[in-house]
Design a protein around this motif. Structure first.
Motif, PDB file in Angstrom:
ATOM      1  N   TYR A   1      -5.118  -4.337  -0.867  1.00  0.00           N
ATOM      2  CA  TYR A   1      -6.542  -4.681  -0.870  1.00  0.00           C
ATOM      3  C   TYR A   1      -7.356  -3.654  -0.079  1.00  0.00           C
ATOM      4  O   TYR A   1      -6.841  -3.023   0.846  1.00  0.00           O
ATOM      5  N   PRO A   2      -8.633  -3.505  -0.428  1.00  0.00           N
ATOM      6  CA  PRO A   2      -9.495  -2.634   0.379  1.00  0.00           C
ATOM      7  C   PRO A   2      -9.515  -3.156   1.825  1.00  0.00           C
ATOM      8  O   PRO A   2      -9.576  -4.356   2.073  1.00  0.00           O
TER       9      PRO A   2
ATOM     10  N   CYS B   1       0.820  -1.213   0.000  1.00  0.00           N
ATOM     11  CA  CYS B   1       0.000   0.000   0.000  1.00  0.00           C
ATOM     12  C   CYS B   1       0.856   1.266   0.000  1.00  0.00           C
ATOM     13  O   CYS B   1       0.318   2.371   0.115  1.00  0.00           O
TER      14      CYS B   1
END
Length: 123
Positions: free
Chosen positions: A95-96, A48
Motif C-alpha cells: 500500500y502507499p 513491498c
C-alpha cells in the motif's frame, strides 16, 4: 521486635508474588507486542519486496533465553500465528505509505527489544 520483623516478612511474602506476577504480565505483554510488530514488519517487507532483517525473531529469542519458564516452541508458534494473522488482515498488497510505516515500525521494534531486555534483566 519479633512481631515487627514477622510482620515485615509477611508483607514481603505477600507482595513478592504480586510483583512477580506483574513482571510476568509485563514480559508477556512485551513479547506479544513484539510478535505483532515483527509480523507487520515481515508482511510489509514481503508485500513491498523489501529486504528483511533475518534476525527480528532471533533477537527476541535471544533476549528470552535466560527465562527458564518460557518454552521456545510456544514462542515460535506465537510468531508464526501472528504472521498468519497479519497476512490475513493485510493481504498481499503493498500500500502507499507502507515504506514510511515500515521505518516507524522498525523504530518501535528497536525500542521494544530494549524494553524486553530490561524486563528480563530485572527478573
Amino acid at each position: 521486635m519479633k512481631l515487627t520483623s514477622s510482620l515485615a516478612t509477611a508483607i514481603f511474602l505477600v507482595m513478592y508474588p504480586m510483583s512477580q506476577a506483574q513482571a510476568d504480565d509485563d514480559l508477556s505483554t512485551s513479547v506479544d507486542v513484539l510478535a505483532m510488530n515483527v509480523a507487520t514488519i515481515r508482511v510489509i517487507s514481503e508485500n513491498c519486496r523489501l529486504d528483511i532483517d533475518p534476525m527480528l525473531e532471533g533477537r527476541v529469542f535471544e533476549a528470552l533465553a535466560a527465562v527458564p519458564e518460557i518454552q521456545m516452541s510456544d514462542l515460535v508458534s506465537l510468531f508464526l500465528q501472528r504472521h498468519r494473522n497479519e497476512v490475513h488482515a493485510r493481504g498481499r498488497k503493498c500500500y502507499p505509505g507502507d515504506v514510511d510505516h515500515l521505518k516507524s515500525l522498525t523504530n518501535i521494534y528497536q525500542m521494544s527489544i530494549a524494553n524486553l531486555k530490561e524486563l528480563v534483566a530485572a527478573r
